[in-house]
Design an enzyme around this catalytic site. Sequence first.
Site, PDB file in Angstrom:
ATOM      1  N   MET A   1       0.821  -1.209   0.000  1.00 29.78           N
ATOM      2  CA  MET A   1       0.000   0.000   0.000  1.00 29.78           C
ATOM      3  C   MET A   1       0.861   1.268   0.000  1.00 29.78           C
ATOM      4  O   MET A   1       2.069   1.219   0.207  1.00 29.78           O
ATOM      5  CB  MET A   1      -0.921   0.002   1.216  1.00 29.78           C
ATOM      6  N   HIS A   2       0.203   2.395  -0.239  1.00 27.57           N
ATOM      7  CA  HIS A   2       0.720   3.751  -0.009  1.00 27.57           C
ATOM      8  C   HIS A   2       1.747   4.242  -1.022  1.00 27.57           C
ATOM      9  O   HIS A   2       2.051   5.427  -1.053  1.00 27.57           O
ATOM     10  CB  HIS A   2       1.334   3.897   1.391  1.00 27.57           C
TER      11      HIS A   2
ATOM     12  N   ASP B   1      -2.625  -5.010   0.383  1.00 29.39           N
ATOM     13  CA  ASP B   1      -2.117  -6.292   0.890  1.00 29.39           C
ATOM     14  C   ASP B   1      -2.727  -6.693   2.225  1.00 29.39           C
ATOM     15  O   ASP B   1      -3.044  -7.872   2.427  1.00 29.39           O
ATOM     16  CB  ASP B   1      -0.589  -6.291   0.954  1.00 29.39           C
TER      17      ASP B   1
END
Length: 488
Positions: free
Chosen positions: A80-81, A239
């Site tokens: 992520m991110h 995830d």
Amino acid sequence: MTDIVVGLDLGTEGVRAIAVNLQGQIIAQSTRSYPLLTPQPGWTEQNSSDWIEASLDALFDVTQQLNGHRPIALGLSGQMHGMVPLDVEGKAIRPAILWNDQRTGKAVAEIEATIPRQELIQRTGNPAITGFQLPKLLWLRTEEPQAYTRLWQILLPKDYLGYVLTGEAVTEPSDASGVGCLNLGNRQWDTDILHALNIKPALFPPVIESTAIAGRLKSEIAARVGLPVGLPVIVGGGDNAAAAIGLGISSSNLSRGSLSIGTSGVIFAPCDRPIPDPEGRVHLFCHVDGGYHLLGVTLAAGGSLRWYRDSFAPHISYTELMDMAERSQPGARGVLFLPHLAGERSPHLDPDTRGALVNLSLAHTQADIIRAVLEGVAFSLREALEVISAIAPVDQLLATGGGARSHIWLQILADVLQTKLIAPKAEEGAAYGAAILAMVGISVYPNLAAALKILPQASNVVQPRANPLYEAGFKRYKLLYDTLKAVR
């Protein structure tokens, strides 16, 4: 010919592709790794081209193992991110900036100077955080303005992979809620936030449901990897959310969460309403099932043990380290470890805090130090769990990750967290969850609740034991953080 679905998880250390039959059994799998780039202290990057090459190689490996099975869908998951900035031709402008990158402190301050912190938390579930994608975009505008002027779209890692596979740029709520500007009420981009920051909403892709079809596999990709042209590609999930689905954790059972001990440590607690911690000490994200989840993160969990081994005991196996830890005793005979080796996320949101190993004496042994590392990670997770429990209490956690394969560490975690831990019979991770989402996306199962019934039941329950030494150690742990913060 038996139908199968493919799940693909684009992780930080590598990619994993699996083929799963419609009864939930894995019939083929492959992994590929790629390098982590650290061009400056606190920076973490990867070349998105490395992701693509590794993913296509892993998919090709899987298709070579299918032996007549017929792929009917592909589901995606990923770290992520991260930020992949694309120009108008769909080419990456620069290396992707990752979730654990800490360069965006000034951008975080700029966001919270423009949108009051409390309003940001109420709208998005989180304050501005250095690892999130939105501060990365502001950093790009300030520090690499020439790159920013070329910007057409910014994508999250798995969504960039989906774009390469299908030619369609989309995202979904579980990953998008880790960007920093998704309104959790309507699960769409918060245009008020973006306009206040003078950012064009069109830079972000459309948000569709996690089980929706992102697009269909392009012919040139299909030819390379051996999958059918036009194969439906399901947008999938971040995830943590995908891994939770792979464990059967959803907002239909609010009493069960998960605890992952990998490089980072993550506590995942499902909830059915978007209720953030008022101080933003833990994350609130969308879940792939239409609900929500709270997330507490310790940045260096297994990473702390790896640091210790690489630095002080490179010739000792992890199994031997755990055996040594058992020779110490609860409380590590007074040795205390603060696992903030990469800053800390929950509940401190402090990228500048650092680790510590204190109260050492000539009487202490390597066993005491190793046990202190294990206990310090457990104390850090307990800080996060205490915040989560006030909003979405859970009475059991499914324990996964490399750390969960250690009986001694599992018992320490259960005792410190005072929560029942359950080790699943099989742990297949986010790629497996992506495969489950793919099954729902093409209506093999009518909904996620039906799909989750095919998952194997968990086993190996670790019951918590009360120990006053841990309670005393936890109090000292919190004092240590406060003390070090005061003198920093």
